[in-house]
Scaffold this motif. Structure first.
Motif, PDB file in Angstrom:
ATOM      1  N   VAL A  98      73.084  -9.716  18.495  1.00 16.41           N
ATOM      2  CA  VAL A  98      73.443  -8.478  19.239  1.00 16.41           C
ATOM      3  C   VAL A  98      73.599  -9.091  20.830  1.00 16.41           C
ATOM      4  O   VAL A  98      74.668  -8.614  21.255  1.00 16.41           O
ATOM      5  CB  VAL A  98      72.081  -7.661  19.236  1.00 16.41           C
ATOM      6  N   LEU A  99      72.765  -9.765  21.334  1.00 20.64           N
ATOM      7  CA  LEU A  99      72.734 -10.439  22.801  1.00 20.64           C
ATOM      8  C   LEU A  99      73.796 -11.354  22.939  1.00 20.64           C
ATOM      9  O   LEU A  99      74.373 -11.493  24.128  1.00 20.64           O
ATOM     10  CB  LEU A  99      71.316 -10.919  23.108  1.00 20.64           C
ATOM     11  N   ILE A 100      74.299 -12.160  22.029  1.00 24.21           N
ATOM     12  CA  ILE A 100      75.163 -13.480  22.201  1.00 24.21           C
ATOM     13  C   ILE A 100      76.539 -12.623  22.013  1.00 24.21           C
ATOM     14  O   ILE A 100      77.080 -12.298  20.999  1.00 24.21           O
ATOM     15  CB  ILE A 100      74.713 -14.732  21.256  1.00 24.21           C
ATOM     16  N   PRO A 101      77.236 -12.547  23.107  1.00 25.80           N
ATOM     17  CA  PRO A 101      78.598 -12.026  23.118  1.00 25.80           C
ATOM     18  C   PRO A 101      79.280 -12.692  22.078  1.00 25.80           C
ATOM     19  O   PRO A 101      79.488 -14.265  22.107  1.00 25.80           O
ATOM     20  CB  PRO A 101      79.115 -11.938  24.273  1.00 25.80           C
ATOM     21  N   THR A 102      80.431 -12.146  21.284  1.00 33.91           N
ATOM     22  CA  THR A 102      81.589 -12.665  20.713  1.00 33.91           C
ATOM     23  C   THR A 102      82.761 -12.851  21.397  1.00 33.91           C
ATOM     24  O   THR A 102      83.174 -11.730  21.930  1.00 33.91           O
ATOM     25  CB  THR A 102      81.664 -11.925  19.411  1.00 33.91           C
ATOM     26  N   PRO A 103      83.352 -13.900  21.616  1.00 33.48           N
ATOM     27  CA  PRO A 103      84.533 -14.238  22.393  1.00 33.48           C
ATOM     28  C   PRO A 103      85.836 -13.089  21.856  1.00 33.48           C
ATOM     29  O   PRO A 103      85.846 -12.988  20.646  1.00 33.48           O
ATOM     30  CB  PRO A 103      85.066 -15.502  22.198  1.00 33.48           C
ATOM     31  N   ALA A 104      86.401 -12.322  22.666  1.00 35.78           N
ATOM     32  CA  ALA A 104      87.492 -11.649  22.329  1.00 35.78           C
ATOM     33  C   ALA A 104      88.713 -12.459  21.801  1.00 35.78           C
ATOM     34  O   ALA A 104      89.006 -13.468  22.425  1.00 35.78           O
ATOM     35  CB  ALA A 104      87.779 -10.681  23.398  1.00 35.78           C
ATOM     36  N   PRO A 105      89.291 -12.044  20.979  1.00 34.43           N
ATOM     37  CA  PRO A 105      90.523 -12.490  20.481  1.00 34.43           C
ATOM     38  C   PRO A 105      91.828 -12.498  21.412  1.00 34.43           C
ATOM     39  O   PRO A 105      91.663 -11.684  22.099  1.00 34.43           O
ATOM     40  CB  PRO A 105      90.964 -12.059  19.096  1.00 34.43           C
ATOM     41  N   SER A 106      92.563 -13.482  21.353  1.00 36.06           N
ATOM     42  CA  SER A 106      93.831 -13.408  22.213  1.00 36.06           C
ATOM     43  C   SER A 106      95.100 -13.901  21.467  1.00 36.06           C
ATOM     44  O   SER A 106      94.968 -14.404  20.600  1.00 36.06           O
ATOM     45  CB  SER A 106      93.750 -14.380  23.359  1.00 36.06           C
ATOM     46  N   ALA A 107      96.305 -13.497  22.256  1.00 31.11           N
ATOM     47  CA  ALA A 107      97.276 -13.693  21.602  1.00 31.11           C
ATOM     48  C   ALA A 107      97.883 -15.308  21.632  1.00 31.11           C
ATOM     49  O   ALA A 107      98.663 -15.459  20.902  1.00 31.11           O
ATOM     50  CB  ALA A 107      98.611 -13.047  22.266  1.00 31.11           C
ATOM     51  N   GLU A 108      96.902 -16.052  22.335  1.00 28.50           N
ATOM     52  CA  GLU A 108      97.118 -17.228  22.226  1.00 28.50           C
ATOM     53  C   GLU A 108      96.213 -18.211  21.443  1.00 28.50           C
ATOM     54  O   GLU A 108      96.137 -19.511  21.723  1.00 28.50           O
ATOM     55  CB  GLU A 108      97.217 -17.848  23.922  1.00 28.50           C
ATOM     56  N   GLY A 109      95.900 -17.596  20.428  1.00 29.38           N
ATOM     57  CA  GLY A 109      95.031 -18.434  19.349  1.00 29.38           C
ATOM     58  C   GLY A 109      93.725 -18.869  20.075  1.00 29.38           C
ATOM     59  O   GLY A 109      93.190 -20.033  19.644  1.00 29.38           O
ATOM     60  N   GLY A 110      93.228 -18.056  20.796  1.00 26.82           N
ATOM     61  CA  GLY A 110      91.767 -18.425  21.302  1.00 26.82           C
ATOM     62  C   GLY A 110      91.910 -18.922  22.869  1.00 26.82           C
ATOM     63  O   GLY A 110      90.906 -19.217  23.325  1.00 26.82           O
ATOM     64  N   LYS A 111      93.061 -19.173  23.353  1.00 31.42           N
ATOM     65  CA  LYS A 111      93.076 -19.933  24.718  1.00 31.42           C
ATOM     66  C   LYS A 111      92.775 -18.490  25.519  1.00 31.42           C
ATOM     67  O   LYS A 111      92.812 -17.557  25.195  1.00 31.42           O
ATOM     68  CB  LYS A 111      94.496 -20.250  24.912  1.00 31.42           C
ATOM     69  N   GLU A 112      92.234 -19.034  26.821  1.00 31.63           N
ATOM     70  CA  GLU A 112      92.089 -18.088  27.862  1.00 31.63           C
ATOM     71  C   GLU A 112      93.196 -17.285  28.158  1.00 31.63           C
ATOM     72  O   GLU A 112      94.412 -18.182  28.429  1.00 31.63           O
ATOM     73  CB  GLU A 112      91.257 -18.867  28.971  1.00 31.63           C
ATOM     74  N   PRO A 113      93.159 -16.211  28.567  1.00 28.53           N
ATOM     75  CA  PRO A 113      94.159 -15.505  29.067  1.00 28.53           C
ATOM     76  C   PRO A 113      94.912 -15.949  30.290  1.00 28.53           C
ATOM     77  O   PRO A 113      94.091 -16.349  31.308  1.00 28.53           O
ATOM     78  CB  PRO A 113      93.848 -13.991  29.064  1.00 28.53           C
ATOM     79  N   ALA A 114      96.169 -15.694  30.392  1.00 31.71           N
ATOM     80  CA  ALA A 114      96.775 -16.281  31.786  1.00 31.71           C
ATOM     81  C   ALA A 114      96.659 -15.318  32.817  1.00 31.71           C
ATOM     82  O   ALA A 114      96.296 -14.238  32.807  1.00 31.71           O
ATOM     83  CB  ALA A 114      98.395 -16.453  31.525  1.00 31.71           C
ATOM     84  N   SER A 115      96.667 -16.138  34.221  1.00 30.15           N
ATOM     85  CA  SER A 115      96.404 -15.164  35.157  1.00 30.15           C
ATOM     86  C   SER A 115      97.392 -14.003  35.167  1.00 30.15           C
ATOM     87  O   SER A 115      98.605 -14.166  34.853  1.00 30.15           O
ATOM     88  CB  SER A 115      96.464 -16.230  36.610  1.00 30.15           C
ATOM     89  N   ASN A 116      97.047 -12.804  35.718  1.00 34.14           N
ATOM     90  CA  ASN A 116      97.986 -11.517  35.729  1.00 34.14           C
ATOM     91  C   ASN A 116      98.350 -11.417  37.129  1.00 34.14           C
ATOM     92  O   ASN A 116      98.472 -10.266  37.596  1.00 34.14           O
ATOM     93  CB  ASN A 116      97.394 -10.701  35.123  1.00 34.14           C
TER      94      ASN A 116
END
Length: 346
Positions: free
Chosen positions: A81-99
């Motif tokens: 419950v306490l350990i967050p699950t990384p959110a999926p992204s369109a880049e196959g798990g990469k960090e989203p680009a700067s917006n």
């Protein structure tokens, strides 16, 4: 003075009580098998803490193995419950680009509480935060008349009436609905859908209000929503009172159907007034959620101050990546061609 027989009973209780608490705790991990098990899952955090506390007498009575096993199991369950699950992204798990450079918008989510006695605080919060779009639940008859105070600033709206005494769901928007689309109501005020034009980029906004878990209608609500969600495409934000914890099978089913991911973290948003208000940060449940699709760049989501409801308002800051297609996409076609359902103005 403790007799041998009473001491034996104490030792038995010290082992039995954590074991009994472990039953619903374990069953909660099998929510896909039956909605009853998923109902237990919503209270996983509370059951895990209760089990760990109930194991302390076993340690005091010298039952180290039994006590430690119960505590380890409880902490393991709590970790899910306490350990967050990384959110999926369109880049196959990469960090989203700067917006950077993309316009930023705000969405406010709030279950009004149908009998809220402090309606003025809601209006003041809307005026202070000036969200671009607002998703509301429990819009009762009293609230419909009260919300006329903001209809000048939010001229684009859909309010779905309900046969339930708590009222319906609504979407209020400062920005127009996308050209060629029609807002819709789904079910008995289960969900309001509107595609909104955010300055040339459009996004589907949904205001959701699920029923309570089993033995109530929550599982049936999800089944009713799924055919709509699987057909919708493009940028999408689902916000509402889901009456479900983020680790539940209910939320997992909705994420899979809508191809979205949660952006709201673990924050109690319900049970924040009345008798339990001061303990809400420890015993409240995170049942209000904001789910977004891959083209929605969620910059932050914050809990706002209480407004008299038993739910906290959430404020999402987001941008919309990419550009809309020249022609109508599947999402637009659906909202244009399906029967519009029941709609009502404020």
């Amino acid at each position: 003075m403790t007799t041998p027989s009473s001491h034996s009973r104490l030792r038995l209780a010290a082992v039995l009580i954590p074991s009994l608490i472990s039953v619903p705790l374990v069953l909660g991990f099998f929510g896909s098998a039956h909605p009853l098990f998923d109902a237990f899952a919503h209270f996983r955090m509370h059951l895990a803490v209760l089990m760990a506390i109930s194991a302390i007498p076993a340690l005091i009575l010298g039952l180290w193995r039994e006590g430690l096993m119960s505590i380890v199991f409880a902490l393991t369950a709590l970790g899910t419950v306490l350990i967050p699950t990384p959110a999926p992204s369109a880049e196959g798990g990469k960090e989203p680009a700067s917006n950077g450079g993309l316009p930023e918008f705000k969405l406010m989510q709030l279950n009004l509480r149908y009998d809220n006695r402090d309606q003025s605080e809601v209006i003041r919060t809307i005026a202070r935060e000036t969200p671009d779009v607002i998703t509301l639940q429990e819009v009762s008859d009293d609230w419909r008349s009260r919300l006329k105070a903001v209809e000048g600033r939010y001229p684009h709206k859909i309010v779905c009436p309900s046969t339930k005494r708590v009222g319906g769901v609504a979407i209020l928007s400062r920005r127009p609905f996308a050209l060629g689309t029609t807002p819709q109501c789904v079910g008995n005020s289960l969900m309001a859908l509107a595609r909104i034009d955010f300055g040339g980029r459009s996004a589907l906004i949904a205001s959701v209000h699920l029923g309570w878990p089993w033995p109530f209608e929550q599982a049936e609500n999800v089944e009713e929503m799924q055919p709509y969600l699987v057909r919708l495409g493009g940028p999408m934000i689902l916000a509402g009172d889901f009456n479900a914890a983020p680790w539940s099978q209910t939320i997992r089913n909705l994420l899979d159907a809508s191809n979205t991911h949660p952006v709201d973290g673990l924050r109690p948003s319900w049970l924040i007034n009345g008798t339990f208000a001061h303990a809400a940060r420890w015993i409240g449940l995170p049942i209000d959620h904001v789910l977004v699709s891959e083209r929605i760049a969620a910059k932050s989501v914050d809990s706002l101050q209480p407004v008299g409801s038993d739910h906290l308002p959430l404020l999402l800051r987001f941008s919309i990546e990419g550009v809309d297609d020249n022609g109508p996409d599947e999402q637009t076609v659906m909202l244009r061609n399906q029967e519009p359902g029941t709609m009502a103005g404020l």
